[in-house]
Every structure is written in C-alpha cells, then in structure tokens.
Enzyme design. Structure first.
Site, PDB file in Angstrom:
ATOM      1  CB  SER A 554       1.280   6.820   3.138  1.00 40.68           C
ATOM      2  OG  SER A 554       2.186   7.789   2.662  1.00 40.68           O
ATOM      3  CE1 TYR A 567      -2.296  11.058   4.285  1.00 40.52           C
ATOM      4  CE2 TYR A 567       0.092  10.862   4.080  1.00 40.52           C
ATOM      5  CZ  TYR A 567      -1.186  10.522   3.657  1.00 40.52           C
ATOM      6  OH  TYR A 567      -1.350   9.661   2.608  1.00 40.52           O
TER       7      TYR A 567
END
Length: 677
Positions: A554, A567
């Site tokens: 990501s 996350y």
C-alpha cells in the site's frame, strides 16, 4: 444444417461421450450423402468427416470437413504411392466443397474410399487390446468370425484407406476391421447401423476379454509397492510434484496433472509393471501425447521424500539420454529437430501418475491416454502378449512431417502460458481482478480465500478446472496455508507465481486501536504473507524454475496517513519483506516485488467491510464520494481500480521485467507524499 451432417454429429457425440468407445480427440466419423450445389442447383454427392484436431464428444458442424465425393475418390488416379502419400493431405483441399469447413485429417481417405455411407474409426481400449496382442489376427477370427477382418499395422494415410476399401470389397459380410496396433473401423448403410456395428465390436471384444482373460495379467502384487493410505499418498505426491515438474520442464515449461485412480495404483503395484511400461504405448493417439514410454520411479512406496527426489533426478538424466539415443537411431537428415527429451508421464509406485503438457488440459488428457494404455496392456496380456508397434514406426509418427506442420500452425502461446499462479484473498476486489487477468494471459490460477464457496464461485467465473480452482486459505494458519499450496501443486503440478493480496483494515486512531485490532491486522497481512511466501518458496526452490512473489502492499507503507496505525505498520512490514526476500531468494531465480496501491474503493472487499465508511468519516466526506476524493488528491486526478493493480502484477511477472526484483511499483495515480525515496 444438412440432415445427413446433423445425423453424423448426433452419432459422433453419442460415441464420443462414452470413454469406452474412444478417447478424447481420438478417432473420426463420416457420412456420405447429397446436397444442392449452389453453383449448378443440382444435387452433388458429399463426404462429411470429422476434421483434424476435433473431438467426437463435442463435435459441431464447424468441426466437419466437407468434400465432393467424386473429386476425393478421383485422387486415386494421381496417388503417387506410399513413399509420397503425405502429399495427399494437401490434395484433399482441392476436393473441398464450398468453404470446406474444418481442415481434412490424415484419415479422410479411409472414410472417402470405403464403399459405405457411414464409417466410424475409433480407439476403444478393448479393440486396441486385440489390435496389440501378439496373436491379434488369430484372436480377431476367434472372437468375431468373418464379421470383422484383421488389417496389419499401417501408418494412417491414403494407402490405409485403399487397404480398408479393398477389405470391405473382398469381404461383403464384414461390418468392420481391427487395425493392428491401432484401433477399429466399422461401417454401415445407415448411421444407426454404423453406430450399432461399432458398439458391437467394442462390447464383444470387452466381453471376450472379461470371460477368457487371465485374472492377474500384470502379475502378483510387488511387496512394498502397494498404494499408500490416501492421506499419506496425497502428502507425498504434493511433496514430490515440484521436483517432478521441474524435471519434466527441463527443455520447456509444462503444466502438470496428478492421478491416483485405482487403475493407476493397481498397475504400479504389480510385478510386471516395469517391463510393460518399458514397452511403451502403441496407438498413435496414445504415444503422441504420452511419449513412447513413461519414466518410472524404481523405489518402493515407503521410500522417503529425499530418497525419492534424488532417485528421480538420476532417472531423469538416464531418461533424457535414452530418448536422445532413440531419436538418433531413427532420425533422417530431413527429420524435424528433437522436440524435447523430458518425460510426459512419470509413474511413482504407491503414489500415482504425474502427466505433463503445454497446458492443464493437455496434461490431463495425457494422463487419461496413459490410463487407456494401461487398460490396453491389461486386455492384451490377459489374452496373449502385449506387442505394440515397433520403435521405428513410433518415431515415424512422432516426427512425422504432417505432425510437425500441425505443431507449427498452433498459435503463439500467451505471455503467462504454463505459469501457475496462487492469489490470496482472490474472491473479490484486487485479488479477483488479478486472478482474471492472469487467466486471460494464459496462466492456471488458484483462487485462495477465507471463504471456500466464494473462492470456488470466483474460479468458476474464470473457466473450467483446467483454468482455475478455488481453495480455502486462512493465511494466519501455517497448516491451512500449506494445505492450499498442496492443493495448488496437485491440481497443476507446481507453482510459479504467488500474489500476497489477502488483507483487511480497521481505521482507528492510536488511542482507540486495541491490542486485538493490532494482532488481527498483523496476523493477516504481515504474518499471513510471511507464511504464504515461506510455503511457496519451498515449492519454487524444489522446482528449480525460478518464479515470482508479489506483495500487494500500500502507499500507506511509506505514507503516514491519519488514524491508521495498525494497518500502515503492517503494510510497512510487508514492504520490507519484499526487500528481504528479494535478496534471499534471488539465487534461486525467484523475483520478489511489491505494488503500492492507493484507495482502491470500487470492488474492494476491504472498503465494503466498513473500512470505507471509517476512512470517509476521517476525511469528513460521504462514503459514496470516497473514490472521487482519493482521485482528486492525486497528481493525475484519476481513480485507481482493481484492474489497474492487476495490470501491474502482469507487468511485474511478465518477460519484460525479467531482471527486476526488490521493486515497489506505485499504483496510486500519483501521491507525492508516497514517492519512493
């Protein structure tokens, strides 16, 4: 559709639907009748015959070659003799009616020259058992009387058509013939009669073998070579599959198929298996797919994985040398170059059979053909002695100029052909888009997901089980991960490409993030991708074919976004795994790269599960505007979709970037704060 052609297709489909009658893509059928010539408006006699490369069970009108019967039969007058009979295949084109339909096969002469309105040429196990028996001619007379005539082995072609036509003329009482070493041909005045005669020959041969054949034609059980228990058998097969696929792919990459049916295991357990396997197959349809003989592991079922793997490597070296010698014995100056010396069939006693080909269907069909060969050997040995056509004849067919031309006409393989990919979290979103794109580029795909039903439904979207399968995979559980990897290698023979995509997220600020929140996200993504990479790396190393591991990380792995501690931290963990594994696995030719998407909203399982609502609340916008919001904060002002990430996977794992490893590719439409530096 012409009524005669429709009748032929229906008969062909019935015959081809039952494996006792013929194997996949084996045999051909025909019918003669009349249609109106659109040029003259007059009736014209035509021959409809299954074209080259078709399959009887799935035959449609487009798979028929259509020839003018008078012109096809007139070719007898220009036939230059058996030494030049290959030229007649090109001559068939001059007898085509209209656009002609499918390309005529080498067996067209058999169908056109035989004086019967309907002809079936089939490869039934029971018929080939008689055809390959040492005293096949005597058995044919004993079993069928004068209703079926013996035809000595002759390579398929124009002369064989002339021979059978003469046999039909000289034996008006006959309904068909046994073709030595090859199969059967039957005929009739109606479609029903031809089908009935074909089935009578097949069933009569099978009944005779059952009634008169020896009980144990393969000999007694060989102590120590009995089948392992199912769980142990499958575990050993999964452990050996990567080694065997690597050996079978020494010359060119292949896809594999594993079979542990009772027929195979019983054959492998018998004392006479090694000598019979060494004789090879006989029917041309068989050995063109299985090679002239298999590679056989000569260790008992209880041998260790390490011992078996070492011995397989020794046997592979010997097999290649033996095949090269076979080629040199029979090659002539105008023979095609040797196509490869690796086995297509590998037999492992107590475990099963591994078969290989250019794709999963080819590999599976090769295995099915070897099962046919086992049945043929059983029938021949039960009544007599199995005596396949000799080695020189096998070579003539394997390296036939017509066969080479057929291979040269095949379309260029897609970029990911022969590659086997496993994608985690692939039932939706980025994972599903990636799986679809990999399959479209020629890969076999294993869709792994926590939800088995969703994984199987997603796999069904991609095509048949020859293209994709769905498996359950809880990536936080090492045993479950190993189970998914084992299913992959047993389904397709090995593994080449892994996409670590499984993920989830809980959008919370630090003080609201619980220990359970932290552990869950790190277990699924950091630990999960570690477990998947570890299990996959064992397969990739054992294969010795290199491979790819891709992490869907990501932009958050390098960008400090708000309210996202757990996350973002686990994505940073994944990003560094890419670097670490790229260094460690590079010596094995395994490339490890990552992709950093941003805000893939549409189609995303993560966003649909509540993450989208949380992120929208963080930014103070409606959830339905989240994709637009992410797009507007990028340099390109464009939304990122799952397909864009899938495109990056294809490029990273394709031939163009074969020298790239340890790279992170941003797929974020341009986020300056996430630039790699």
């Amino acid at each position: 559709m012409n009524e005669t052609a429709a009748e032929l297709i229906a008969r062909s489909n019935r015959l081809g639907a039952d494996p006792k009658n013929t194997n996949y893509a084996g045999g051909n059928t025909s019918a003669k009748g009349t249609d109106i010539d659109p040029v003259t408006g007059e009736p014209v006699e035509l021959l409809w015959v299954k074209g080259s490369g078709g399959d009887l069970g799935t035959l449609t009108e487009s798979g028929l070659a259509v020839l003018r019967l008078d012109r096809m039969r007139a070719l007898v007058n220009v036939y230059p003799g058996v030494d030049r009979e290959d030229e007649m295949v090109a001559a068939f084109d001059y007898a085509l009616h209209g656009k002609g339909g499918a390309a005529p096969s080498i067996d067209t002469a058999m169908h056109g020259l035989v004086d019967a309105k309907h002809v079936d040429h089939l490869h039934p196990d029971s018929g080939i058992a008689i055809a390959t028996a040492a005293d096949g001619e005597e058995l044919t007379a004993k079993i069928f009387g004068d209703e079926v005539v013996w035809v000595p082995w002759r390579r398929p072609g124009f002369q064989l058509g002339l021979d059978i036509a003469e046999i039909k003329r000289a034996n008006p009482q006959a309904i068909g013939c046994i073709l030595g070493g090859h199969g059967i041909t039957a005929w009739g005045d109606t479609s029903e009669e031809s089908e009935r005669n074909s089935l009578w020959i097949i069933d009569t041969a099978a009944a005779y073998i059952a009634e008169h054949g020896a009980a144990e034609p393969f000999g007694p059980v060989r102590p120590g070579f009995e089948p392992l228990e199912p769980a142990e058998r499958r575990a050993k097969a999964a452990a050996l599959a990567p080694v065997i696929r690597g050996l079978a792919s020494f010359d060119k990459p292949t896809v594999g198929h594993f079979t542990d049916s009772d027929v195979v295991l019983e054959f492998l357990s018998r004392e006479r298996m090694p000598e019979l396997a060494a004789l090879g197959t006989s029917c041309p349809d068989h050995f063109l797919r299985t090679k002239v003989k298999p590679m056989v592991l000569d260790l008992p079922a209880g041998a260790s994985i390490e011992e078996s793997a070492a011995r397989l490597r020794e046997l592979h070296e010997a097999y290649r040398a033996d095949y090269a010698a076979y080629y040199e014995r029979h090659a002539t100056p105008d023979s095609p170059a040797m196509r490869g010396a690796d086995p297509a069939i590998v037999l492992v006693p107590g475990v099963g059979m591994f078969s290989f080909g250019k794709d999963k269907q080819t590999a599976r069909v090769a295995g099915e053909f070897y099962v046919n060969a086992i049945n043929v050997m059983r029938g021949a040995e039960a009544l007599s002695t199995y005596a396949p056509i000799d080695e020189a004849e096998k070579f003539r067919i394997e390296y036939w100029a017509l066969e080479e031309a057929k291979l040269q006409r095949m379309p260029k393989p897609k970029p990911h052909a022969t590659r086997i990919a496993l994608v985690t979290g692939a039932a939706s979103g980025i994972g599903l888009a990636t799986a679809k794109r990999l399959a479209a580029e020629g890969a076999c795909v294993v869709i792994a997901d926590l939800d088995l039903e969703k994984a199987q439904a997603a796999a069904a979207e991609l095509g048949t089980a020859d293209v994709a399968i769905g498996v359950a995979a809880n990536v936080t559980d090492a045993q479950a991960v190993q189970g998914a990897i084992d299913e992959a290698v047993l389904a397709f023979g090995g593994l080449d490409l892994v996409v670590n995509n499984a993920g989830l997220s809980l959008s919370k600020p630090l003080l609201e993030t619980t220990e359970a929140d932290w552990d869950l996200q790190h277990d699924v993504m950091a630990k999960g991708s570690f477990l998947v990479s570890k299990a996959a790396a064992r397969v990739l190393i054992d294969q010795g074919l290199g491979g790819d591991i891709v992490y869907i990380s990501s932009k958050n792995s390098v960008f400090a976004g708000p309210n996202n501690i757990a996350y973002s931290a686990t994505k940073a963990d994944q990003a560094h795994q890419v670097r670490l594994l790229a260094v460690e696995l590079g010596e094995y030719g395994i490339r490890v790269n990552g992709i950093n998407p941003d805000g893939v909203v549409r189609g995303s399982g993560i966003f649909a599960s509540g993450w989208g609502a949380n992120r929208a609340a963080t930014y103070g916008i409606p959830e339905e505007k989240l994709g637009e919001f992410y797009a507007q904060r990028t340099i390109l002002k464009r939304e990122v979709l799952p397909e864009h990430v899938a495109n990056a996977v294809i490029v990273l794992t394709g031939p163009e970037l074969s020298r790239t490893t340890g790279l992170h590719v941003p797929v974020d439409a341009g986020v300056a704060a996430a630039f790699l530096r």
